[in-house]
Design a protein around this motif. Sequence first.
Motif, short mmCIF file in Angstrom:
data_model
loop_
_atom_site.label_atom_id
_atom_site.label_comp_id
_atom_site.label_asym_id
_atom_site.label_seq_id
_atom_site.Cartn_x
_atom_site.Cartn_y
_atom_site.Cartn_z
N PRO A 1 0.81 -1.22 0.00
CA PRO A 1 0.00 0.00 0.00
C PRO A 1 0.85 1.27 0.00
CG PRO A 1 -0.03 -1.04 2.16
CD PRO A 1 0.65 -2.00 1.24
N GLY A 2 0.47 2.20 -0.86
CA GLY A 2 1.10 3.51 -0.87
C GLY A 2 0.35 4.47 0.04
N ARG A 3 0.63 5.75 -0.11
CA ARG A 3 -0.01 6.75 0.73
C ARG A 3 -1.53 6.69 0.54
NH1 ARG A 3 2.24 10.92 3.25
NH2 ARG A 3 4.19 10.52 2.11
N VAL B 1 -5.95 -5.52 1.53
CA VAL B 1 -6.99 -6.31 2.18
C VAL B 1 -6.90 -7.75 1.71
CG1 VAL B 1 -9.48 -6.63 2.50
CG2 VAL B 1 -8.52 -4.31 2.35
N ARG B 2 -6.86 -8.69 2.66
CA ARG B 2 -7.00 -10.11 2.35
C ARG B 2 -8.49 -10.38 2.27
NH1 ARG B 2 -8.32 -14.75 1.08
NH2 ARG B 2 -7.12 -16.62 1.62
N LEU B 3 -8.98 -10.60 1.06
CA LEU B 3 -10.40 -10.82 0.85
C LEU B 3 -10.80 -12.23 1.26
CD1 LEU B 3 -10.49 -9.07 -2.61
CD2 LEU B 3 -11.58 -8.20 -0.54
N HIS B 4 -11.96 -12.35 1.87
CA HIS B 4 -12.45 -13.65 2.30
C HIS B 4 -13.80 -14.01 1.70
CE1 HIS B 4 -9.37 -14.72 5.29
NE2 HIS B 4 -9.32 -13.43 5.57
N THR C 1 -4.99 -4.16 -3.19
CA THR C 1 -4.50 -2.91 -2.60
C THR C 1 -5.26 -1.76 -3.26
OG1 THR C 1 -2.29 -3.76 -2.11
CG2 THR C 1 -2.53 -1.37 -2.28
N LEU C 2 -5.96 -0.97 -2.45
CA LEU C 2 -6.80 0.10 -2.96
C LEU C 2 -6.79 1.27 -1.97
CD1 LEU C 2 -9.95 -1.91 -4.14
CD2 LEU C 2 -8.35 -0.67 -5.62
#
Length: 335
Positions: free
Chosen positions: A26-28, A33-36, A119-120
């Motif tokens: 992840p940037g600034r 997130v580990r999606l489940h 990553t968002l």
Amino acid sequence: MKQVSIKAPGGLDNLVVSDAAEPAAPGRGEITVRLHASSLNYHDYRVCAVEGALPDGRIPMADGAGVVEAVGADVTDFAEGDHVVSGFFPGWQTGDARPVDFATTPGDGCDGFARERVTLPATSFTRTPAGWSHEEAATITTAGLTAWRALVVDAGIKAGDVVAVLGTGGVSIYALQLAKAMGATVIATSSSDAKLDRLRELGADHVINYRSTPKWGEEMRRLTGGRGVDIVVEVGGPATLSQSIVAGRPGAHLALIGVLTGASGEIPTALLMARQQRLQGLIVGSREHQQDFVKALEVLDLRPVIDRSFPLDELAEAFRYQESGAHFGKICVTM
């Protein structure tokens, strides 16, 4: 990581399971997130099932729930280990700048959540209700928030209102549960007597089989002593809208959500005008709406109805099950 993407020209037979590179750190302002879990919606089905609806390589699924694994600089809303769920319109944070298309919707205009990690920007997510499973949380993004906006944000539901819900899909079941939790009377429809029994078990005060009672709008008027219902959660579209107008009281709020029976059709405008009803189209909601919804879910006594779950690599089979119409409530996929 495992992911599912669409291969041109599209269609359920062209949903491809593959191994993909892990997302970037992840940037600034971003989180990983580990999606489940994800959940299936009619929108997801349409873009995956119709050839040409998605570009080659697009990762489908608008809903995504999981755990924050890493946090970039300047992120203050979340910490590692937090449980989060995605938003349908990541760019619509608050206010009245409503999106008019699906260009920013995950799984449609951009890559979605049929994968194990992403990553968002942190603003693409909200927290989930405390104690909810990932599958339960994954139903919030589209179906849950649509019902919340229809009833609470737009219609201003209050205790004592009479609400009509059509069918037994995800939005309709959520709307039934929310309306009952907020003190409303609910009239529900289905073409299946077995599903009508389940609607009663969920709290529906009256149920109508719309096949045996095609003029169900008149029946709703009869059930309300001739007055009509206050709010209709209209998910059918052109083939059901005329009956929804008949069902509504003078001044009723008709929340136009679905296109299950088509994208266009005739509207009895004279009756709509004579009854001075409000017909309002809507597509899900903003991040602020979702944050308010999550707060409400932590105090309301309801949990989403999950019909069945499939592993991610059986996404096509999950859509075919949705296509059959056998489900009651939400269908999920797990990662």
